[in-house]
Design an enzyme around this catalytic site. Structure first.
Site, PDB file in Angstrom:
ATOM      1  N   ARG A  58       0.807  -1.223   0.000  1.00 28.45           N
ATOM      2  CA  ARG A  58       0.000   0.000   0.000  1.00 28.45           C
ATOM      3  C   ARG A  58       0.838   1.270   0.000  1.00 28.45           C
ATOM      4  O   ARG A  58       0.325   2.352  -0.296  1.00 28.45           O
ATOM      5  CB  ARG A  58      -0.954  -0.011   1.202  1.00 28.45           C
ATOM      6  CG  ARG A  58      -2.171  -0.906   0.998  1.00 28.45           C
ATOM      7  CD  ARG A  58      -3.068  -0.916   2.223  1.00 28.45           C
ATOM      8  NE  ARG A  58      -2.519  -1.765   3.276  1.00 28.45           N
ATOM      9  CZ  ARG A  58      -3.083  -1.898   4.482  1.00 28.45           C
ATOM     10  NH1 ARG A  58      -4.178  -1.222   4.779  1.00 28.45           N
ATOM     11  NH2 ARG A  58      -2.542  -2.693   5.384  1.00 28.45           N
ATOM     12  N   GLY A 108       8.128  -3.723  12.650  1.00 26.60           N
ATOM     13  CA  GLY A 108       8.946  -2.665  12.057  1.00 26.60           C
ATOM     14  C   GLY A 108       8.164  -1.500  11.517  1.00 26.60           C
ATOM     15  O   GLY A 108       8.761  -0.557  10.978  1.00 26.60           O
ATOM     16  N   GLU A 128     -10.358 -13.227  14.776  1.00 24.26           N
ATOM     17  CA  GLU A 128     -10.116 -12.287  13.688  1.00 24.26           C
ATOM     18  C   GLU A 128     -11.440 -11.722  13.179  1.00 24.26           C
ATOM     19  O   GLU A 128     -12.498 -12.350  13.291  1.00 24.26           O
ATOM     20  CB  GLU A 128      -9.353 -12.965  12.547  1.00 24.26           C
ATOM     21  CG  GLU A 128      -7.962 -13.443  12.922  1.00 24.26           C
ATOM     22  CD  GLU A 128      -7.071 -12.318  13.424  1.00 24.26           C
ATOM     23  OE1 GLU A 128      -7.210 -11.185  12.927  1.00 24.26           O
ATOM     24  OE2 GLU A 128      -6.228 -12.564  14.303  1.00 24.26           O
ATOM     25  N   ASN A 188       0.672   2.145   7.252  1.00 30.18           N
ATOM     26  CA  ASN A 188       0.553   1.198   6.146  1.00 30.18           C
ATOM     27  C   ASN A 188       0.570   1.850   4.772  1.00 30.18           C
ATOM     28  O   ASN A 188       0.785   1.179   3.769  1.00 30.18           O
ATOM     29  CB  ASN A 188      -0.748   0.392   6.297  1.00 30.18           C
ATOM     30  CG  ASN A 188      -0.732  -0.467   7.550  1.00 30.18           C
ATOM     31  OD1 ASN A 188       0.245  -1.137   7.839  1.00 30.18           O
ATOM     32  ND2 ASN A 188      -1.821  -0.415   8.314  1.00 30.18           N
ATOM     33  N   TYR A 246      30.126  34.360  -2.907  1.00 31.30           N
ATOM     34  CA  TYR A 246      30.298  32.908  -2.948  1.00 31.30           C
ATOM     35  C   TYR A 246      31.711  32.586  -2.502  1.00 31.30           C
ATOM     36  O   TYR A 246      32.695  33.035  -3.114  1.00 31.30           O
ATOM     37  CB  TYR A 246      30.074  32.336  -4.347  1.00 31.30           C
ATOM     38  CG  TYR A 246      30.447  30.869  -4.398  1.00 31.30           C
ATOM     39  CD1 TYR A 246      29.694  29.933  -3.691  1.00 31.30           C
ATOM     40  CD2 TYR A 246      31.576  30.436  -5.085  1.00 31.30           C
ATOM     41  CE1 TYR A 246      30.052  28.599  -3.687  1.00 31.30           C
ATOM     42  CE2 TYR A 246      31.935  29.098  -5.086  1.00 31.30           C
ATOM     43  CZ  TYR A 246      31.168  28.183  -4.389  1.00 31.30           C
ATOM     44  OH  TYR A 246      31.531  26.859  -4.369  1.00 31.30           O
TER      45      TYR A 246
END
Length: 484
Positions: free
Chosen positions: A20, A108, A161, A233, A372
């Site tokens: 995703r 993770g 679930e 996600n 510069y």
């Protein structure tokens, strides 16, 4: 061995692809507040004093392992992603075989989980004498999560679930975060997990039933803030996690004595260190290994990356610093750019639209405007005039120049590198210096001025018609000249 003294090993599951995210970068390497997501889990594990931290890699394993190289973790590769139970077994094989430690399972892609929460989870697990403790949360609507079903004594009876839940079970608000702490028997029990389910995967949640089948106690520890276990996600989730961490980081700095004039627009990565009495104006971004000492002010909409700002330094608005060091009491900007290798001594002034790169400026140097300075060292109390350029690149190589102490470089000068300008030397404004200038000398390197009287009238007069169309003000001036 007493319960509090029991070792802790940590498995971090980081093998998923994260489709995703729609990215070539592995999901767990997407950065949040200055760290890859997986690095937040590693940090938490190490702050807990883990004996061993094993990261289970899979998709993009070489990239993930390279990103965590040198962090003190071990890696276990899950060559085929066959579910969380399989990932757990792969990781467990890399743990010490002494069988004397609790095992904490993290992920993770959950950077919001606080170390303090995990410490409380482990303490509760040990105090209750649990075999397995699951970290749970409660939401008004837990759709999409596995639900926690408890028995009359408050023990976890099972995890159901979403797709397998009844309407009554779907009404349960307590959900499974997927974070567990379990005793040393877990790897042995996990070998008995099967993949007899529609997905053909090995689920770590099945471990709960295996423990209960042996009469072991399975408990739950409920989070106060369920946002802690929210995974990132997709890109929207990544942005939401970033916003939460940013608020935490900003709040911590303000409690420690930092003034944030507008916390909602201030972004400080977690790797940044700030001293006391630092003031950050609106829109400031501090990144990487930036260290800011006491009493520093960073002006609005400045971006500072991997830089050191010493005590009392001032960075004025809209300045960009990267890999630079700003000495105590120096000021930079507004609209200045300090590139890598820039080192400013104490009391240096870098003004608007000045750019430096690989430049070392000693104490008291002033470069106020439009200059510069690249590949150059500048001695104390030297003045760099407006529009000065160190021409350090010949088209093939960069060249180093040296400007001594007490030098005056006039405006619009160009130093053709490699050049050495001696102490107390003067360079006249508008000079193009292509030879070294000895100490105390004056260098004038510009063409002799020639003035031609009446040139404009003759030149533009010949273009009177075009002038009248394009530059009416000049046509009027020419007309006045003709009257004289």
């Amino acid at each position: 061995m007493t319960e509090p003294d029991r070792p802790l090993d940590v498995l971090i599951l980081a093998a998923g692809q994260g489709t995703r995210m729609k990215s070539a970068l592995p999901k767990v390497l997407h950065p949040v507040a200055g760290r890859p997501m997986v690095a937040w889990a590693v940090r938490a594990a190490q702050e807990l004093g883990a004996r061993q931290v094993v990261v289970v890699t899979g998709h993009g394993a070489p990239q993930v392992e390279a990103a965590l190289s040198g962090s003190g973790v071990r890696f276990a590769r899950q060559q085929r992603q066959l579910g969380t139970g399989h990932a757990f077994l792969v990781g467990a094989q890399a743990l010490p075989s002494t069988g004397d430690a609790d095992i904490l399972v993290l992920y993770g892609d959950t950077p919001l989980l606080r170390t303090e929460t995990l410490r409380e989870l482990i303490a509760e697990h040990r105090a209750q004498g649990s075999a397995l403790t699951v970290l749970t949360g409660e939401l008004p609507d837990a759709t999409g999560y596995g639900r926690i079903l408890r028995d009359a004594d408050g023990n976890v009876e099972r995890i159901v679930e979403e797709k397998a839940a009844t309407p009554e079970e779907k009404a349960v608000r307590e959900f499974n975060s997927g974070v567990y702490v379990m005793d040393a028997r877990a790897p042995e029990l996990a070998r008995r997990i099967t993949n007899s389910n529609p997905a053909g995967e090995y689920y770590l949640t099945d471990l709960l039933e295996l423990y209960r089948g042996e009469g072991a106690k399975v408990r739950a520890f409920r989070l106060t803030d369920p946002d802690e276990v929210t995974g990132a996600n997709d890109r929207a989730g990544l942005a939401a996690a970033e916003a939460i961490l940013r608020r935490r980081i900003n709040a911590a700095h303000m409690r420690a004595g930092v003034t944030l004039q507008d916390p909602d627009t201030t972004r400080i990565e977690d790797t940044v260190t700030l001293g006391r009495d630092v003031t950050l104006e609106p829109g400031v971004i501090l990144r990487g290994q930036t260290r800011v000492a006491d009493g520093v002010t960073v002006g609005a909409y400045s971006v500072v990356t991997d830089s050191v700002l010493e005590a009392g330094a001032v960075v004025k608005p809209h300045s960009v610093l990267e890999g630079a060091r700003v000495g105590a009491g120096s000021d930079v900007g507004p609209f200045a750019r300090l590139r890598p290798g820039t080192v400013l001594g104490e009391g240096v002034h870098i003004g608007n639209f000045v750019e430096t790169k690989n430049a070392q400026l000693a104490a008291g140097v002033k470069a106020g405007h439009l200059a510069y300075l690249g590949d150059v060292t500048v001695g104390q109390e030297t003045n760099i005039g407006a529009g000065t350029i160190v021409a350090n690149f010949d088209g093939v190589e960069k060249h180093q120049s040296s400007v001594g102490a007490g030098v005056f470089i006039g405006s619009n000068s160009t130093l053709i590198a490699p050049r050495v300008i001696g102490n107390a030397a003067f360079v006249a404004a508008g000079s193009t210096v292509h030879e070294d200038v000895p100490e105390g000398a004056l260098a004038i390197a510009r063409g002799k001025q020639r003035t031609v009287e009446g040139w404009s009238r003759r030149y533009w007069g010949g273009l009177r018609e075009k002038v009248g169309q394009k530059l009416p003000w000049l046509a009027r001036w020419l007309a006045r000249q003709g009257e004289r």
